[in-house]
Write a protein that holds these residues in place. Structure first.
Motif, PDB file in Angstrom:
ATOM      1  N   LEU A   1       0.841  -1.208   0.000  1.00 30.28           N
ATOM      2  CA  LEU A   1       0.000   0.000   0.000  1.00 30.28           C
ATOM      3  C   LEU A   1       0.875   1.256   0.000  1.00 30.28           C
ATOM      4  O   LEU A   1       0.582   2.230  -0.701  1.00 30.28           O
ATOM      5  N   ILE A   2       1.952   1.224   0.790  1.00 29.24           N
ATOM      6  CA  ILE A   2       2.878   2.364   0.813  1.00 29.24           C
ATOM      7  C   ILE A   2       3.550   2.512  -0.549  1.00 29.24           C
ATOM      8  O   ILE A   2       3.753   3.630  -1.040  1.00 29.24           O
ATOM      9  N   ARG A   3       3.871   1.387  -1.172  1.00 24.56           N
ATOM     10  CA  ARG A   3       4.521   1.427  -2.488  1.00 24.56           C
ATOM     11  C   ARG A   3       3.666   2.191  -3.506  1.00 24.56           C
ATOM     12  O   ARG A   3       4.187   2.974  -4.294  1.00 24.56           O
ATOM     13  N   ARG A   4       2.365   1.949  -3.468  1.00 22.79           N
ATOM     14  CA  ARG A   4       1.478   2.632  -4.424  1.00 22.79           C
ATOM     15  C   ARG A   4       1.602   4.149  -4.303  1.00 22.79           C
ATOM     16  O   ARG A   4       1.571   4.868  -5.301  1.00 22.79           O
ATOM     17  N   ILE A   5       1.703   4.623  -3.073  1.00 22.95           N
ATOM     18  CA  ILE A   5       1.849   6.062  -2.850  1.00 22.95           C
ATOM     19  C   ILE A   5       3.195   6.557  -3.377  1.00 22.95           C
ATOM     20  O   ILE A   5       3.286   7.586  -4.048  1.00 22.95           O
ATOM     21  N   LEU A   6       4.253   5.806  -3.089  1.00 22.99           N
ATOM     22  CA  LEU A   6       5.603   6.233  -3.441  1.00 22.99           C
ATOM     23  C   LEU A   6       5.851   6.298  -4.941  1.00 22.99           C
ATOM     24  O   LEU A   6       6.545   7.193  -5.422  1.00 22.99           O
ATOM     25  N   VAL A   7       5.305   5.335  -5.685  1.00 21.45           N
ATOM     26  CA  VAL A   7       5.657   5.253  -7.107  1.00 21.45           C
ATOM     27  C   VAL A   7       4.712   6.036  -8.013  1.00 21.45           C
ATOM     28  O   VAL A   7       5.017   6.238  -9.192  1.00 21.45           O
TER      29      VAL A   7
ATOM     30  N   THR B   1       3.837  14.374  -7.442  1.00 22.98           N
ATOM     31  CA  THR B   1       5.035  15.188  -7.661  1.00 22.98           C
ATOM     32  C   THR B   1       5.319  16.138  -6.507  1.00 22.98           C
ATOM     33  O   THR B   1       6.441  16.626  -6.368  1.00 22.98           O
ATOM     34  N   GLU B   2       4.313  16.394  -5.660  1.00 24.48           N
ATOM     35  CA  GLU B   2       4.514  17.335  -4.561  1.00 24.48           C
ATOM     36  C   GLU B   2       5.132  16.694  -3.329  1.00 24.48           C
ATOM     37  O   GLU B   2       5.377  17.361  -2.323  1.00 24.48           O
ATOM     38  N   MET B   3       5.404  15.395  -3.385  1.00 19.21           N
ATOM     39  CA  MET B   3       5.920  14.706  -2.209  1.00 19.21           C
ATOM     40  C   MET B   3       7.265  15.277  -1.759  1.00 19.21           C
ATOM     41  O   MET B   3       8.208  15.376  -2.536  1.00 19.21           O
ATOM     42  N   ALA B   4       7.356  15.655  -0.498  1.00 19.70           N
ATOM     43  CA  ALA B   4       8.581  16.220   0.062  1.00 19.70           C
ATOM     44  C   ALA B   4       9.629  15.119   0.267  1.00 19.70           C
ATOM     45  O   ALA B   4       9.277  13.966   0.541  1.00 19.70           O
TER      46      ALA B   4
ATOM     47  N   GLU C   1       9.104  11.192   1.489  1.00 14.87           N
ATOM     48  CA  GLU C   1       9.566  10.056   0.704  1.00 14.87           C
ATOM     49  C   GLU C   1      10.460   9.140   1.548  1.00 14.87           C
ATOM     50  O   GLU C   1      10.283   7.917   1.561  1.00 14.87           O
ATOM     51  N   THR C   2      11.393   9.734   2.240  1.00  8.53           N
ATOM     52  CA  THR C   2      12.325   8.962   3.061  1.00  8.53           C
ATOM     53  C   THR C   2      11.593   8.169   4.133  1.00  8.53           C
ATOM     54  O   THR C   2      11.862   6.977   4.341  1.00  8.53           O
ATOM     55  N   LEU C   3      10.669   8.812   4.818  1.00 12.21           N
ATOM     56  CA  LEU C   3       9.962   8.152   5.916  1.00 12.21           C
ATOM     57  C   LEU C   3       9.005   7.078   5.416  1.00 12.21           C
ATOM     58  O   LEU C   3       8.819   6.047   6.084  1.00 12.21           O
ATOM     59  N   LEU C   4       8.420   7.273   4.247  1.00 11.52           N
ATOM     60  CA  LEU C   4       7.542   6.240   3.688  1.00 11.52           C
ATOM     61  C   LEU C   4       8.349   4.999   3.304  1.00 11.52           C
ATOM     62  O   LEU C   4       7.930   3.865   3.584  1.00 11.52           O
ATOM     63  N   PHE C   5       9.481   5.195   2.657  1.00 13.46           N
ATOM     64  CA  PHE C   5      10.342   4.050   2.340  1.00 13.46           C
ATOM     65  C   PHE C   5      10.738   3.320   3.630  1.00 13.46           C
ATOM     66  O   PHE C   5      10.725   2.084   3.697  1.00 13.46           O
ATOM     67  N   SER C   6      11.088   4.080   4.647  1.00 10.70           N
ATOM     68  CA  SER C   6      11.538   3.484   5.902  1.00 10.70           C
ATOM     69  C   SER C   6      10.402   2.775   6.628  1.00 10.70           C
ATOM     70  O   SER C   6      10.613   1.743   7.269  1.00 10.70           O
ATOM     71  N   ALA C   7       9.193   3.316   6.520  1.00 17.38           N
ATOM     72  CA  ALA C   7       8.031   2.672   7.136  1.00 17.38           C
ATOM     73  C   ALA C   7       7.752   1.323   6.471  1.00 17.38           C
ATOM     74  O   ALA C   7       7.497   0.320   7.155  1.00 17.38           O
TER      75      ALA C   7
END
Length: 230
Positions: free
Chosen positions: A49-55, A60-63, A67-73
């Motif tokens: 589910l997190i992957r869908r948000i990241l990719v 484009t507005e993601m800070a 991004e870092t914290l989502l990957f880490s989560a």
């Protein structure tokens, strides 16, 4: 020290790491070893589910911090739910990308503070590092061209459509910083990394990977042997 064997694959976009990770998984499985294949971000219900948000190309507005914290989560969930438990059984875990990607992509690529990333990664992983990391080396521009070709012509990727994501779409300078970041990471821990030329026939590359893994299999009990010991 965990009981199993933790192997990760890293590389620039289009290097073919996902293909080689799967080939190694299939070969180990055929040889009777307890092995699982997973990926980052993803590998768990929450991680996917997190992957869908990241990719998503629309985000484009993601800070950079987000991004870092989502990957880490996603990584924290994967380590807790899947990787650590499987290693504890004495099995082999193959992961398509891991924490090194955070240092390369968010650290060197986006300019995030590396000490900050180390602290975040330590929390997410509990200090778990791979035993062996394969880096598939390819020219950044060539790799991006490969990935675009796979997206536009699935037959170029064994019939499978290729994901073209938000990170892929960044400019060439970003991807060059990422590649340089990987080079610096390898220089810092040469004993863990195994760099290979990705611009080789798939079978040749797969055999080189197998030869590097084989000496490390002595500590892993094949499934058949486990059964006979019960």
């Amino acid at each position: 020290m965990h009981q199993g064997l933790f192997i990760t694959f890293e590389g620039p976009e289009g290097a073919g790491k996902s293909t080689q990770a799967r080939r190694l998984y299939e070969r180990l499985q055929a040889a009777g070893y307890p092995v699982i294949l997973t990926r980052e971000p993803g590998g768990t219900r929450i991680g996917e589910l997190i992957r869908r948000i990241l990719v998503d190309l629309r985000h484009t507005e993601m800070a950079p911090t987000t991004e870092t914290l989502l990957f880490s989560a996603a990584r924290a969930q994967l380590v807790s739910e899947l990787i650590r438990p499987y290693l504890a059984t004495g099995g082999i875990v193959i992961c398509d990308r891991y924490a090194d990607s955070t240092f390369a992509y968010q650290g060197y690529g986006l300019g995030r503070d590396l000490d900050e990333l180390r602290a975040i990664t330590a929390v997410a992983t509990g200090g778990l590092k791979p035993d062996l990391t394969f880096y598939l080396r390819i020219d950044v521009e060539v790799g991006l061209q490969r990935k675009r070709a796979g997206r536009e012509r699935p037959e170029a990727n064994s019939g499978q459509p290729v994901e073209w994501n938000r990170l892929d779409a960044r400019d060439l300078a970003y991807h060059q910083r990422v590649a340089q970041g990987f080079a610096e990471l390898m220089a810092q821990e040469p004993e863990r990394w195994y760099a290979l030329d990705a611009d080789q026939p798939l079978d040749v590359l797969a055999e080189q990977i197998w030869q590097a893994v084989t000496p490390r299999l002595a500590r892993i009990t094949p499934i058949a042997a486990q059964g006979s010991a019960d």
